[in-house]
Design an enzyme around this catalytic site. Structure first.
Site, PDB file in Angstrom:
ATOM      1  N   CYS A  47       0.942  -1.250  -0.057  1.00  0.00           N
ATOM      2  CA  CYS A  47      -0.037  -0.063  -0.081  1.00  0.00           C
ATOM      3  C   CYS A  47       0.883   1.387  -0.121  1.00  0.00           C
ATOM      4  O   CYS A  47       0.862   2.131  -0.902  1.00  0.00           O
ATOM      5  CB  CYS A  47      -0.875   0.015   1.210  1.00  0.00           C
ATOM      6  SG  CYS A  47      -1.892   1.311   1.325  1.00  0.00           S
TER       7      CYS A  47
ATOM      8  N   GLU B  63      -4.183  -5.648  -3.509  1.00  0.00           N
ATOM      9  CA  GLU B  63      -4.289  -4.068  -3.955  1.00  0.00           C
ATOM     10  C   GLU B  63      -4.910  -4.097  -5.288  1.00  0.00           C
ATOM     11  O   GLU B  63      -5.781  -3.367  -5.666  1.00  0.00           O
ATOM     12  CB  GLU B  63      -2.990  -3.674  -4.042  1.00  0.00           C
ATOM     13  CG  GLU B  63      -2.267  -3.361  -2.574  1.00  0.00           C
ATOM     14  CD  GLU B  63      -2.782  -1.651  -2.090  1.00  0.00           C
ATOM     15  OE1 GLU B  63      -3.886  -1.496  -2.658  1.00  0.00           O
ATOM     16  OE2 GLU B  63      -2.695  -1.427  -1.112  1.00  0.00           O
TER      17      GLU B  63
END
Length: 225
Positions: free
Chosen positions: A134, A207
């Site tokens: 992230c 993600e």
């Protein structure tokens, strides 16, 4: 190679699918539907709440003052990042209360709870590796998309790109990479790389799934004007 370089190389396909996703190509071009961006942004706000908890766990798991400080920096950055989401959504009349009342998408639940579980069952390295896609990935994406703002000062997603291209985001990513490399020397005995690499690859796949979730919007949604 450093530990982070080894992790990123081992997850080359997953990293490419994440950082080269269609969501980002549309965002860069300014053609991403408004509804898709809103959908993503609200879920990312909920995501950041859970990531703040994960960084609080990192501080708790820390064995040194430097470990604790790094966890607190991540916690503070996650909380500060939510303000971007609140500010952007307020432009469309969406309040913080409405954002917090929105149910978490399964992709949000899956990713954030995976990270928390990695931290609960593992050590500080396991947790920071799960968090890394992230913070490091967004900084990489922000830097890559920055030229789109130079070409179009009125870019509809200028604030989002500028946030992750900022010096602060770049420094957070640099610090996260350095922290993983340092933790590797402390917590990575011979033979455990594959286990840690799988954690990194799984978080990276999640993600990409998060971008895909953002695209699950009504057909014909308008772009920001």
């Amino acid at each position: 190679m450093t530990l982070f370089q080894r992790l990123k190389t081992a997850a080359e396909a997953e990293w490419s699918a994440y950082t080269d996703h269609s969501f980002l190509h549309q965002l860069e071009a300014g053609t991403l539907p408004k509804a898709a961006f809103q959908n993503y942004l609200i879920q990312d706000y909920l995501f950041l709440i859970q990531f703040a908890r994960a960084y609080a766990l990192a501080a708790y798991k820390g064995r040194t003052l430097a470990d604790i400080t790094q966890g607190l920096r991540g916690l503070s950055a996650s909380v500060e990042e939510t303000e971007l989401h609140v500010r952007l959504c307020a432009r469309w009349g969406i309040s913080r209360e409405e954002m917090e009342a929105t149910p978490e998408h399964p992709a949000t639940v899956a990713y954030t709870r995976y990270v928390l579980d990695a931290g609960m069952r593992g050590d500080l390295l396991d947790l920071q590796v799960a968090l890394a896609p992230c913070v490091v990935g967004y900084a990489e994406i922000g830097a890559r998309l920055q030229p789109a703002l130079d070409a179009n000062p009125d870019h509809p997603y200028a604030d989002w790109i500028a946030e992750y291209a900022s010096d602060q985001s770049q420094q957070l990513a640099t610090d996260a990479v350095a922290d993983i490399d340092a933790l590797g020397e402390r917590f990575l005995p011979e033979g455990r790389f594959n286990e840690v690499a799988e954690t990194f690859a799984t978080a990276t796949r999640m993600e990409a799934a998060f971008w895909q979730m953002g695209l699950e919007t009504p057909v014909g949604a308008q772009t920001l004007g």
